[in-house]
Each structure stands twice: as C-alpha cells, then as structure tokens.
Write a protein that holds these residues in place. Structure first.
Motif, PDB file in Angstrom:
ATOM      1  N   GLU A 170       0.838  -1.198   0.000  1.00  0.00           N
ATOM      2  CA  GLU A 170       0.000   0.000   0.000  1.00  0.00           C
ATOM      3  C   GLU A 170       0.877   1.254   0.000  1.00  0.00           C
ATOM      4  O   GLU A 170       0.701   2.147  -0.818  1.00  0.00           O
ATOM      5  CB  GLU A 170      -0.865  -0.030   1.248  1.00  0.00           C
ATOM      6  N   ALA A 175       2.747   1.672  -3.228  1.00  0.00           N
ATOM      7  CA  ALA A 175       1.879   2.192  -4.288  1.00  0.00           C
ATOM      8  C   ALA A 175       1.688   3.694  -4.132  1.00  0.00           C
ATOM      9  O   ALA A 175       1.764   4.455  -5.111  1.00  0.00           O
ATOM     10  CB  ALA A 175       0.528   1.481  -4.267  1.00  0.00           C
ATOM     11  N   HIS A 193      -4.028   5.918 -10.640  1.00  0.00           N
ATOM     12  CA  HIS A 193      -4.192   4.901  -9.610  1.00  0.00           C
ATOM     13  C   HIS A 193      -3.278   3.710  -9.889  1.00  0.00           C
ATOM     14  O   HIS A 193      -2.870   3.473 -11.022  1.00  0.00           O
ATOM     15  CB  HIS A 193      -5.642   4.428  -9.525  1.00  0.00           C
ATOM     16  N   VAL A 221      -3.451  -0.368  -8.674  1.00  0.00           N
ATOM     17  CA  VAL A 221      -4.269  -1.324  -7.945  1.00  0.00           C
ATOM     18  C   VAL A 221      -3.645  -2.696  -8.109  1.00  0.00           C
ATOM     19  O   VAL A 221      -3.197  -3.050  -9.195  1.00  0.00           O
ATOM     20  CB  VAL A 221      -5.711  -1.328  -8.499  1.00  0.00           C
ATOM     21  N   LEU A 246      -9.115  -7.092  -3.938  1.00  0.00           N
ATOM     22  CA  LEU A 246      -8.179  -5.970  -3.888  1.00  0.00           C
ATOM     23  C   LEU A 246      -7.166  -6.201  -2.778  1.00  0.00           C
ATOM     24  O   LEU A 246      -7.534  -6.423  -1.621  1.00  0.00           O
ATOM     25  CB  LEU A 246      -8.957  -4.675  -3.633  1.00  0.00           C
ATOM     26  N   GLY A 294      -3.850  -0.709  -3.118  1.00  0.00           N
ATOM     27  CA  GLY A 294      -4.126   0.223  -4.204  1.00  0.00           C
ATOM     28  C   GLY A 294      -4.108   1.634  -3.706  1.00  0.00           C
ATOM     29  O   GLY A 294      -4.437   1.915  -2.550  1.00  0.00           O
ATOM     30  N   SER A 295      -3.704   2.504  -4.553  1.00  0.00           N
ATOM     31  CA  SER A 295      -3.701   3.916  -4.204  1.00  0.00           C
ATOM     32  C   SER A 295      -5.090   4.485  -4.416  1.00  0.00           C
ATOM     33  O   SER A 295      -5.435   5.514  -3.881  1.00  0.00           O
ATOM     34  CB  SER A 295      -2.701   4.668  -5.066  1.00  0.00           C
ATOM     35  N   LEU A 321     -11.853  -0.312  -6.696  1.00  0.00           N
ATOM     36  CA  LEU A 321     -11.286  -1.038  -7.828  1.00  0.00           C
ATOM     37  C   LEU A 321     -11.893  -0.481  -9.114  1.00  0.00           C
ATOM     38  O   LEU A 321     -13.101  -0.551  -9.299  1.00  0.00           O
ATOM     39  CB  LEU A 321     -11.668  -2.511  -7.677  1.00  0.00           C
TER      40      LEU A 321
END
Ligand code: ATP
Ligand code: MG
Lengths: 487, 303
Positions: free
Chosen positions: A80, A83, A95, A97, A105, A108-109, A113
């Motif tokens: 995380e 990212a 983004h 992901v 998921l 992800g930034s 999703l």
C-alpha cells in the motif's frame, strides 16, 4: 463584397476556386497523414511509458504477494505504502491497484477497484505481457489503463492495474490538429492572395488591351498608347500595335486603289458615251445630209423640199435631245461630296412624280428604313438616278400598277430597291439595259441614256446598280451605296 | 451558371469543415487501440492441496522462478494441487514438516546432513546425474595472478565464502582449513555471500584473496581469470526430505511423479530443459546412507 471581388463567372473566380480547392485538398491530406502518424507515435510512447511503470511496480507487487502468502517478513500494508509512493513520484499516475488471483483488492492507491474490461470476473489474463487500453472515465477524463498479470511459471498471483491520465495527450493532439489546420488555412489563403494579385495584374493588362482595341481608329494619325512591358503581356501589346499599323497601311492602299478604279471607270464611261454619242448623232446628221443632197438636186420641187425640211427638223431635234441629255449629265463634271440622307432624296423625287403617277393610276409606296446612315455624295445626281428609275418604272407600267421603293441599311451599305409590277425586262435584254442608247421605246420617246447615266453616277459614288426581272413579274433595280463612315 | 458554382463552393466549404471534424473526432477518440481481450476464467482447482517447502535463501520471487515449473509439472501430471511454501530458515522448514503444513521440503545437502536425522527427516530424492545421484565438489579459487599456491598460503588473507549453510562453506571451514593446519583466526577475514557467483566475482575483482564455491559454478568462468587451489571430495546434491512416518498417498504420488522424469525420453527432456540447472536432469532415489559422508563432515547434531 464577395461578388465584387469574385464575379461569379470570371476567369479569375474559376482559377481561384479550382486552385484553392486543389491546394486545400492536398494540404489537408498531407496534414492528416502527419497528424495520424504523429498520433500513433505519441500513443505508442504513452503505452511504452505505461508498460514501464506497470512493470517496475509489478516486481514489488509480486514480491509482496509471495511474501504475504508464505508469511514472510514484509508486513501488511507495505505494498500500500509503496503504491502511494509510486503515485507521488509519477504525477501522471491516477491509480495503482493490485488484485490477487481471486480478484480481491490487495493494495491500491485508489479507494475503489476501477472497472476495467479484464477485471469483470476475476479471471486470469490471457497473455503474459502488459495490456493497455484507453478509457473515457467520465469526470476523471481519459485514462490509459495498463494491466499486467503477475506470474511465476504458470502460477497466477494476481494483477497490477495502473491508470495514467491521458487528457494531456488529447490536449496535445488537439493542439497539433489546430496547428495543422491553421497552417492549411494560412498557406491556402496566402497562395490564393498571391494568385489573386497576379491574376488581377494580368486581367488589368488585358482590359488595357481591350480598351486600346476599342479606341483604335484607323482614320486617326496615332495609335492608342499602351504601357511598355517586358513580359508576355508586353509582347501582346507590341503585336497589337503592329497589327494596328498594318491595318492602317492596307486601308491607305485600299483607298488609293479605289481612287484609281474610280478614275478608270470614269474614263471608260466617258469613252462608251462618246462612242454612243458619235453613233447616235451621226444618224440624224446623215439623214440631214441626205435631205440637203436631195434638195440640192432639185431645189425647185417645193413640195419635196418642204418634206425634206420636215425630216431634217426631226433629225436635228433628235440630235438636240441627245445633246441636251448629255449636257444634263455633263453639267457637273465633278460631283459634290457631302453627307446626305438618301431617304430625303427619295422622298423629294417621289413628290415630284406623284402627279404623273396619279394620272396613270400608279401607286407609289415608300418603305424607308428610319435609322438609315448618311451617305456621301451629290444630292442632285442621286436624285437624277432615282428619277430615272421611277420614270422607267412608270413608263413600263403604263397604266394601273404599283411601285415600291425600299431603303435598307445592310452591312455598312445603304440599299435602295425600286420595284414595279410592270411587264419586266426580257431575259435577253437584261445584260444591255445599262448600255448607252439601249432602249425599247419608240424612236423619239426614249434616248436609252437614262440607265447608262445612272450607272455612271452610282459608280462615281462607289456604289453598284443591278437590274433584276422575272418575265411578267415586274422589274427591280437595286442601288447600293457605301455609308458615310466607311468612305 | 451562377447557382451551380455557388453551390459547389458551399459544398466544398462544408466538406472541408465536415472532413476536419471527422478527423478531429477520430484523433481525439483514443478508444481501445485493440480491445482488451476478454478475461478467461481460471478454473478453480478444487483438488486437495499438497504443499512442498523450499528454504528461500534469495529473493522469494527468484525461488518461485526456479521451483514453480516443478509444481506446474506436478499439477499437470498428478491428482493433487501442488503448491510451494517458502520458509526463511531450516528451522521453519522442519517445523512446517513437523506440523504437516508441507508434505516434503527441499533442503540443502549440508543443512540436511547436519540437522535432518536428528529431526527425524528422511531424504527421498536428489538431483540425478546419469544412473546415480548427482554429486558436486567444492573448490577453493583465487584470482589467477594472486600468488596463492596452496591452502597454507591463505594465512592472513581475506576469504569469500558461500552461504553459512552451504556445503562448500562448511567444507572449507571444517575440513580444508584445518587440513592445512590453519584456523579461521589465521585468516585476515571471512565473508559469506548468498550466491556462489558473487563469490567468484568478488575474488576476481580482488575484494578477497580467495573464495570457495561449487565446482560447476567455478567452471563457468573458463576465461582464465580464476585458478583452482583445492578441491573437496564429491558430495550428493540437495535432497527432498520428508517426515519418516509419512506414508500418505499424496507423498507417494509426489515422489513417483518426480522419479518418473527420465531425460532420455524426449517429452521429459523438453520439460526438464526449462527447469533450473540444479535439477534439470531429473531426480534419483536417495536414502540416509547417501549422506553418510556428508553427515560426518557436517558434524551431525544428535538429539
Ligand atoms: N422598269 C422597267 N421595266 C421594263 N423595262 C425597263 C424598265 N426600266 C428600263 N427598262 C428598259 O430599259 C431600256 C433603257 O432604259 P433607259 O432609261 O436607259 O432608256 P429609256 O427609258 O428607253 O430612254 P430615256 O430614259 O432616255 O427616256 C428601256 O427602254 C426599257 O426597255
Ligand atoms: Mg429611261
């Protein structure tokens, strides 16, 4: 404004339209080619960039997924953070992901999703390399999404999905499009302006030339002036000047030749007349001499002498009539040359003869063209011509008939026709009616000089006279005279 | 005459604008250059899972790159779902075996010889070479111009070694060095690297005076830049070990499938060609006796 600049059917409009259309078309095709080629390059570059980003990130993503599955060191949330760092360092990233093999998921930034065509059912990607596509993501604008499957051997760990903003690319493309469009318009406009100016100068020169042609007067001393030029138009001007000079030269030659013909004809006419006169006068003179001879032989026979004297008187009278007619013709050796209206001459002749016509119940119709140009000549002589023609017609009709006098302007000439409905002229007489002393009238009634003299007068005016006849259908005499502006 | 030409001009302008708009729309619609292919659904493998342990000395991904093809083969040929299970130490790996988390585990030759028997672990397979088990040797290398002619010359020198748990490193420390009458203290320094290859590089560029690696790694540097000073006796390759009391059919299948790979068969040869160097000639059966010599050297730990 446009109509004044580009009159709809002028040569210039046609050339400008055709050239403008062609240039525009060519430029457009070329610039579209450039644009599409450039677009392809730019998009390929963007995808390369996206692939590089997704591949760079996938190394760590895969490490993290493996570590996570095997409970190895790197703890929860490290991906995380990685990212987030990645997005910070690449400002164009929207983004990143990471999803696992089940489509869940992992990191992800982006909070949610993003819907992508390949994440529908959490399945594996069909191919090993990164896959890119452009997507219009509503409020977030255009995004270049790239997905890479994370694998070791045939083991599928999940996917990395990277979104890179693509609006800047579109802006760049729009700028390039506008630039090329502006270039097309500017270049076309510039070329048309240059062409317009060139055509304007060319057409102005042509107008100058046409003006000079209109002003060209062969009677005047000088030729119309045209500005000297070195180009093709100048050549045209020069040739025009030379043509004008040649025209004037041949006109002068024509006038000279006509003067000569005129002289020769007058000499010939005089000769023919003299021969006729000699012959015609010789007859009565011989008669008189015979009478005198007879009287001398027997002067005492008073009765016979009186008879001979009568015959002598008759012969002399005839000679006197001939001489009188000739005097009338010869009274003015040199015809006057002044502009005159032929219609007026005809009208006055008709007035003089109207009494005679009425008496013989001959109708005299005048059909005179109102716009008749002037002719140059001698009013008196030309009136004599029409008097002769009308008297001949009245004589031919005798009683009850009609005469029509028509005047027309035809081909720089004035044509006067005197037609009657009398008996006409016999076919074999037709070639001789203009001969001096040719007459079909009884001795003492006609001298046969009328038409001969008329011919002389008309020819002296540069004109022609013709006789036409259908047997039983009347006769027509046609006089043509040149109009004033030609002589 | 005038109307048609006017219409023509208007049509031309309209066509110009229209065509340009078309091109603009086409240019600005980035669209999918090629529509992404519809994802294939992965058939969820519901077969019972058999886990195989690997002690990962390097980055976990590299370990997967090396061992995943073996799992792929087992998955395709067997009736179970085979998965790798990484551990960072032999203690973890032994614990996983003990707990039954994994059915079998790849051990290094030395670490097995040292701790395996005490933990009740049994070697069943090792990389094959011809008819028997592949053997390796450890070699002491030095840069060609170093002037080191024998082990005795190492006094006061810096030595690079492979991993602490590698056979090569332990052979040097417990057999080679004492054999020449030297102690570790007689050396200037000893440094462990996780890759044999790194040891060769460091020796070659002069960071260390000598190094110890597996012979096949040293042989790859045949450019004359390194020289071999001493050589160990041959020792067997890294075994696949199992719990001595495990007689499950899953394990039997695993062993049978791996033994079935015969490089003489073209299909198997093609498959093996894509595998890691260490086991691309297949596997042979081994037992505790195969590692008798190694256990002596390793100073086998007794429970
Ligand atoms: N309108 C006419 N119809 C028929 N014949 C004509 C006509 N005009 C002339 N002629 C013929 O042409 C001849 C010659 O005519 P011309 O005027 O020269 O002499 P004339 O009329 O006979 O005599 P003069 O005119 O001297 O009195 C005429 O005698 C006549 O035969
Ligand atoms: Mg007459």
């Amino acid at each position: 404004m446009i109509r004044r600049l580009l009159p709809h059917d002028s040569l210039r409009t046609r050339i400008l339209l055709a050239t403008g259309a062609t240039i525009t078309l060519v430029m457009m095709v070329v610039s579209w080619g450039i644009l599409l080629q450039w677009r392809r390059t730019v998009l390929a570059k963007e995808q390369d960039y996206a692939h590089a980003v997704v591949q760079a990130f996938s190394v760590n993503a895969l490490e993290s997924l493996i570590a996570e599955e095997n409970d190895l060191a790197p703890g929860e949330g490290s991906l995380e953070g990685y990212a987030a760092d990645f997005v910070r360092q690449n400002p164009r990233l929207r983004h990143i992901v990471v999803v696992d093999a089940d489509g869940d998921l992992i990191a992800g930034s982006a909070g949610t999703l993003p819907a992508s065509p390949t994440t529908n059912n959490g399945g594996t990607l069909a191919r090993p390399g990164p896959v890119s596509w452009f997507r219009n993501d509503g409020d977030r604008g255009w995004i270049l999404e790239t997905e890479l499957a994370l694998r070791t051997g045939s083991r599928h760990w999940g996917r990395v999905l990277v979104g890179i903003e693509a609006d800047s690319v579109r802006r760049e493309l729009l700028r390039a499009f506008l630039l090329l469009l502006g270039l097309v318009v500017a270049i076309t406009g510039a070329m048309l302006a240059v062409l317009w100016t060139l055509l304007d100068r060319l057409l102005r020169s042509l107008r100058d030339l046409v003006g000079a042609m209109d002003r060209l007067d062969l009677g005047e001393a000088g030729l119309p002036e045209l500005p000297p030029r070195a180009d093709e138009i100048g050549v045209l001007f020069r040739h025009f000047q030379e043509m004008g000079q040649r025209l004037r030269r041949s006109r002068r030659e024509l006038l000279d030749a006509r003067e000569q013909v005129y002289h020769a004809e007058r000499l010939a006419a005089a000769g023919r007349l003299a021969a006729g006169v000699a012959h015609e006068i010789n007859n009565p003179i011989n008669g008189v001499r015979n009478c005198i001879y007879a009287i001398r032989r027997d002067p005492t026979d008073t009765a016979q002498t009186l008879e001979y004297l009568g015959m002598m008187d008759e012969g002399l009278e005839r000679a006197a009539a001939i001489v009188k007619k000739l005097l009338g013709f010869a009274r003015k050796q040199e015809p006057a040359r002044q502009p005159l209206e032929l219609n007026a001459a005809i009208a006055s002749v008709a007035r003089l003869l109207s009494f005679d016509c009425e008496r013989r119940r001959v109708r005299l119709d005048l059909d005179l063209a109102p716009d008749l140009p002037l002719v140059t000549g001698d009013m008196q002589l030309l009136q004599d011509v029409f008097t002769n023609l009308l008297i001949n017609a009245v004589d031919a009709i005798g009683q009850d008939g009609a005469i029509t006098v028509t005047s027309r302007h035809v081909d720089r000439q004035v044509r006067v026709t005197v037609a009657d409905d009398g008996p006409g002229i016999r076919h074999e007489d037709l070639p001789r009616v203009f001969d001096p002393f040719f007459t079909t009238k009884a001795p003492g009634e006609g001298t046969g000089l009328g038409l001969s003299i008329s011919l002389g007068i008309v020819e002296a005016h540069g004109g022609r006279i013709r006789a036409g006849s259908e047997p039983g259908g009347g006769a027509a005499f046609i006089v043509t005279l040149p109009t004033e502006d030609v002589t | 005459m005038r109307q048609p030409r006017l219409w023509l001009a208007l049509a031309g302008v309209a066509a110009f604008i229209g065509l340009n708009l078309l091109v603009l729309v086409r240019v600005l619609d980035l669209g999918p250059p090629q529509p992404p292919r519809k994802a294939e659904t992965e058939n969820d493998d519901t077969r019972p899972v058999v886990r195989v342990g690997v002690i990962s000395r390097y980055a976990p991904r590299l370990t997967y790159d090396a061992y995943q093809p073996v799992m792929d083969y087992l998955n395709a040929a067997g009736t179970h779902r085979y998965e790798l299970k990484l551990s960072t130490s032999y203690e973890d790996a032994a614990a996983q075996l003990e707990r039954g988390d994994v059915s079998a585990s790849f051990f290094g030759a030395w670490i097995y010889a040292r701790v395996g028997p005490a933990l009740g672990l049994v070697p069943v397979l090792a990389p094959r070479d011809g008819d028997g088990v592949a053997t390796a040797r450890a070699v002491l290398i030095t840069a060609t111009g170093s002037g080191i002619g024998s082990v005795a010359d190492l006094r006061g020198r810096a030595v690079a070694l492979a991993s602490r748990n590698s056979y090569a490193a332990n052979w040097f420390l417990s057999e080679c060095l004492p054999g020449a009458g030297l102690l570790v203290a007689d050396l200037d320094s000893v440094h462990h690297y996780s890759h044999h290859q790194t040891v060769v590089y460091r020796v070659r560029d002069g960071h260390h005076d000598a190094g110890v690696v597996k012979e096949d790694v040293a042989q790859r540097f045949d450019d004359g830049s390194i020289r071999i000073v001493a050589r160990s006796d041959p020792y067997p390759g890294p075994p696949l070990v199992v719990r001595g009391d495990d007689d499950s059919p899953a394990l039997a299948e695993l062993i049978a499938l791996l033994l079935a790979l015969d490089p003489a068969e073209p299909a198997a040869a093609r498959l093996l060609a894509g595998w890691d160097n260490e086991f691309n000639r297949g596997f042979a059966r081994v037992d505790a006796a195969t590692y008798a010599q190694a256990r002596l050297l390793a100073g086998e730990v007794t429970p």
